[in-house]
Design a protein around this motif. Structure first.
Motif, short mmCIF file in Angstrom:
data_model
loop_
_atom_site.label_atom_id
_atom_site.label_comp_id
_atom_site.label_asym_id
_atom_site.label_seq_id
_atom_site.Cartn_x
_atom_site.Cartn_y
_atom_site.Cartn_z
N SER A 151 -10.94 13.05 0.87
CA SER A 151 -10.79 12.26 2.09
C SER A 151 -9.31 11.98 2.32
O SER A 151 -8.45 12.43 1.56
CB SER A 151 -11.55 10.94 1.95
OG SER A 151 -10.93 10.10 0.99
N ALA A 152 -9.03 11.24 3.38
CA ALA A 152 -7.64 10.90 3.70
C ALA A 152 -6.99 10.07 2.60
O ALA A 152 -5.76 10.04 2.49
CB ALA A 152 -7.60 10.13 5.03
N ASP A 153 -7.80 9.40 1.79
CA ASP A 153 -7.24 8.57 0.71
C ASP A 153 -6.54 9.41 -0.35
O ASP A 153 -5.70 8.89 -1.08
CB ASP A 153 -8.36 7.74 0.07
CG ASP A 153 -9.05 6.84 1.09
OD1 ASP A 153 -8.33 6.20 1.87
OD2 ASP A 153 -10.29 6.81 1.10
N ASP A 154 -6.86 10.68 -0.44
CA ASP A 154 -6.18 11.56 -1.39
C ASP A 154 -4.72 11.79 -1.00
O ASP A 154 -3.91 12.19 -1.83
CB ASP A 154 -6.88 12.93 -1.48
CG ASP A 154 -8.24 12.84 -2.15
OD1 ASP A 154 -8.47 11.84 -2.86
OD2 ASP A 154 -9.05 13.77 -1.97
N HIS A 155 -4.40 11.55 0.28
CA HIS A 155 -3.07 11.88 0.80
C HIS A 155 -2.28 10.62 1.15
O HIS A 155 -1.42 10.67 2.04
CB HIS A 155 -3.21 12.77 2.03
CG HIS A 155 -3.94 14.04 1.78
ND1 HIS A 155 -3.30 15.24 1.51
CD2 HIS A 155 -5.27 14.31 1.73
CE1 HIS A 155 -4.20 16.19 1.33
NE2 HIS A 155 -5.39 15.66 1.44
N ALA A 156 -2.56 9.51 0.49
CA ALA A 156 -1.90 8.25 0.81
C ALA A 156 -1.32 7.61 -0.45
O ALA A 156 -1.73 7.90 -1.57
CB ALA A 156 -2.88 7.29 1.49
N VAL A 157 -0.34 6.72 -0.22
CA VAL A 157 0.27 5.91 -1.28
C VAL A 157 -0.13 4.47 -1.01
O VAL A 157 0.22 3.91 0.04
CB VAL A 157 1.80 6.06 -1.28
CG1 VAL A 157 2.42 5.16 -2.35
CG2 VAL A 157 2.21 7.51 -1.48
N PHE A 158 -0.87 3.86 -1.93
CA PHE A 158 -1.39 2.51 -1.72
C PHE A 158 -0.53 1.48 -2.44
O PHE A 158 -0.17 1.67 -3.61
CB PHE A 158 -2.83 2.42 -2.22
CG PHE A 158 -3.79 3.27 -1.42
CD1 PHE A 158 -4.35 2.80 -0.25
CD2 PHE A 158 -4.11 4.55 -1.85
CE1 PHE A 158 -5.22 3.58 0.49
CE2 PHE A 158 -4.99 5.33 -1.13
CZ PHE A 158 -5.55 4.85 0.05
N VAL A 159 -0.23 0.41 -1.71
CA VAL A 159 0.57 -0.67 -2.28
C VAL A 159 -0.01 -2.00 -1.83
O VAL A 159 -0.86 -2.07 -0.93
CB VAL A 159 2.05 -0.59 -1.84
CG1 VAL A 159 2.69 0.71 -2.32
CG2 VAL A 159 2.18 -0.72 -0.33
N ASP A 160 0.48 -3.07 -2.44
CA ASP A 160 0.11 -4.42 -2.02
C ASP A 160 0.78 -4.72 -0.69
O ASP A 160 1.83 -4.16 -0.35
CB ASP A 160 0.58 -5.41 -3.09
CG ASP A 160 0.23 -6.84 -2.74
OD1 ASP A 160 1.15 -7.61 -2.46
OD2 ASP A 160 -0.97 -7.17 -2.74
N LEU A 161 0.18 -5.62 0.09
CA LEU A 161 0.75 -5.98 1.39
C LEU A 161 2.17 -6.54 1.26
O LEU A 161 3.04 -6.24 2.09
CB LEU A 161 -0.15 -7.01 2.09
CG LEU A 161 -1.43 -6.47 2.73
CD1 LEU A 161 -2.31 -7.62 3.16
CD2 LEU A 161 -1.10 -5.57 3.90
N LYS A 162 2.40 -7.31 0.23
CA LYS A 162 3.75 -7.88 0.06
C LYS A 162 4.78 -6.79 -0.16
O LYS A 162 5.94 -6.92 0.26
CB LYS A 162 3.74 -8.87 -1.10
CG LYS A 162 2.98 -10.16 -0.81
CD LYS A 162 3.09 -11.14 -1.96
CE LYS A 162 2.36 -12.45 -1.65
NZ LYS A 162 2.46 -13.42 -2.77
#
Length: 394
Positions: A186-197
């Motif tokens: 899915s698109a989540d494989d191509h993203a960098v996830f971080v905290d909102l702060k």
């Protein structure tokens, strides 16, 4: 093997060039509509499955499609910013569980998605290695990002500048990789996830400063008076968050006013969803309530309407190919007239000669259909990845 079938095979092998042209014409004519249908079906399944799993998206009033695709794939630009305080209002209403999204920035051209850990549970994402982010400056990589950039847990990733020509602009943030997600196709494989702060630090709403108490560089100190230190412009905000400088990071302004690009809302039931929609229909017109499934289906209806033109084109090509085959057969019969007369004189009936022609055409058609089946299977096997890559380029 009958005699006419054997003669037909001998003729096709002997006239390889003509046979290959006929096979190629039939192959391309049949493959084009099949390939389009397979890709559209896969596209429809891929985009609708993710949209159906996302009940509500809330954002600034504007293009409903842009907002939906932004929340689903993080690629299109959001119509605008919605304030963090909107998630508090939704949560306190008890009508839905809000998941904030801020996806304005990139790292090595991959979208940086600021969110909460609720997002991973919502999308049913599992870690392949490491942990989820827990501290400012930490990031979790999608499987494709980690593979493409050859990054592992403990490595660092720098966010991209918004404008490389803006020397006085915000400095990139060096993020530490603490986890890598298992592939989810899915698109989540191509993203960098971080905290909102962390996203808000990249945006400039928060920053840290160097400890200048023991600084000896005169270029960084303008004056020391009554225990106060006046720093020069040479003292820059940190571009990396560590355990040592974490306490120096602070935010300017009310966090409830900080920006998000979209909010995914998950209501517990249909009644709550209807009540929540009613609040946005009669409430603040600056925000809109979008059902991604409905919006994406409207898009697909337009796509399938356009497909009618491709279908008409395929029919015209098929008719042209059929006429070409008729022309080739007629010319072939004229050129082979002496051959047919010889066969008739040695005892072959006209029915046998006609059967020979039918076998030749049947063999050519059968070879073309086998090639079409093989090519269609190949297209189907790669269509999922191909469609996913096309979706991620939107």
């Amino acid at each position: 093997m009958s005699g006419t079938l054997k003669l037909a095979l001998k003729y096709i092998v002997y006239n390889q060039f003509k046979s290959l042209i006929l096979i190629g014409c039939i192959f391309l004519t049949a493959l084009l509509p099949i390939a389009i249908k397979l890709l559209l079906w896969q596209f429809n399944e891929k985009i609708l499955s993710r949209a159906d799993a996302t009940p509500i998206v809330i954002g600034v009033t504007g293009s409903r499609l842009d907002l939906a695709l932004h929340a689903l794939y993080f690629k299109t630009q959001s119509p605008g910013d919605v304030r963090m305080g909107e998630t508090t209002r939704i949560r306190e209403s008890g009508l839905a569980n809000p998941i904030p999204i801020n996806s304005k920035f990139t790292a090595r051209k991959y979208p940086i998605v600021g969110t909460t850990v609720d997002y991973f549970e919502f999308r049913e994402l599992q870690l392949s290695t490491g942990t989820l982010f827990a501290m400012l400056g930490e990031c979790v990589l999608g499987a494709s990002v980690a593979d493409a950039l050859q990054l592992r847990v403990g490595d660092q990733l720098l966010s991209d500048r918004e404008n490389v020509l803006d020397i006085a602009g915000l400095y990139p943030l060096k993020m530490r990789v603490v986890g890598i997600l298992a592939p989810s196709q899915s698109a989540d494989d191509h993203a960098v996830f971080v905290d909102l702060k962390t996203v808000w630090v990249i945006a400039g709403f928060g920053h840290g400063h160097q400890d200048l108490a023991n600084e000896t560089d005169a270029g960084k100190i303008l004056a020391r008076t009554d225990g106060r230190i006046i720093a020069s412009a040479a003292v820059l905000p940190f571009t990396e968050v560590t355990a040592e400088n974490l306490e120096s990071f602070h935010f300017h302004g009310d966090s409830e006013q900080f920006p998000l690009t979209a909010i995914i809302a998950i209501p517990p039931d249909v009644k709550s969803q209807t009540l929540l929609e009613g609040q946005y229909d009669v409430g603040d017109q600056a925000l809109q309530f979008v059902r991604p499934a409905e919006t994406v289906r409207e898009l697909m209806e337009m796509v399938f309407q356009i497909k009618l033109f491709f279908d008409a084109n395929a029919i015209l090509i098929a008719i042209s190919t059929l006429l070409l085959l008729v022309l080739v057969v007629m010319l072939s019969l004229r050129l082979r007239q002496r051959e047919m007369q010889t066969m008739f004189k040695i005892g072959c009936s006209r029915g046998t000669i006609a059967m020979l022609q039918c076998w030749e055409l049947a063999i050519v058609f059968a070879i073309a259909m086998v090639l079409v089946a093989v090519a269609a299977w190949g297209i189907w096997s790669i269509s999922g990845d191909l469609v996913e890559s096309l979706l991620l380029r939107t």
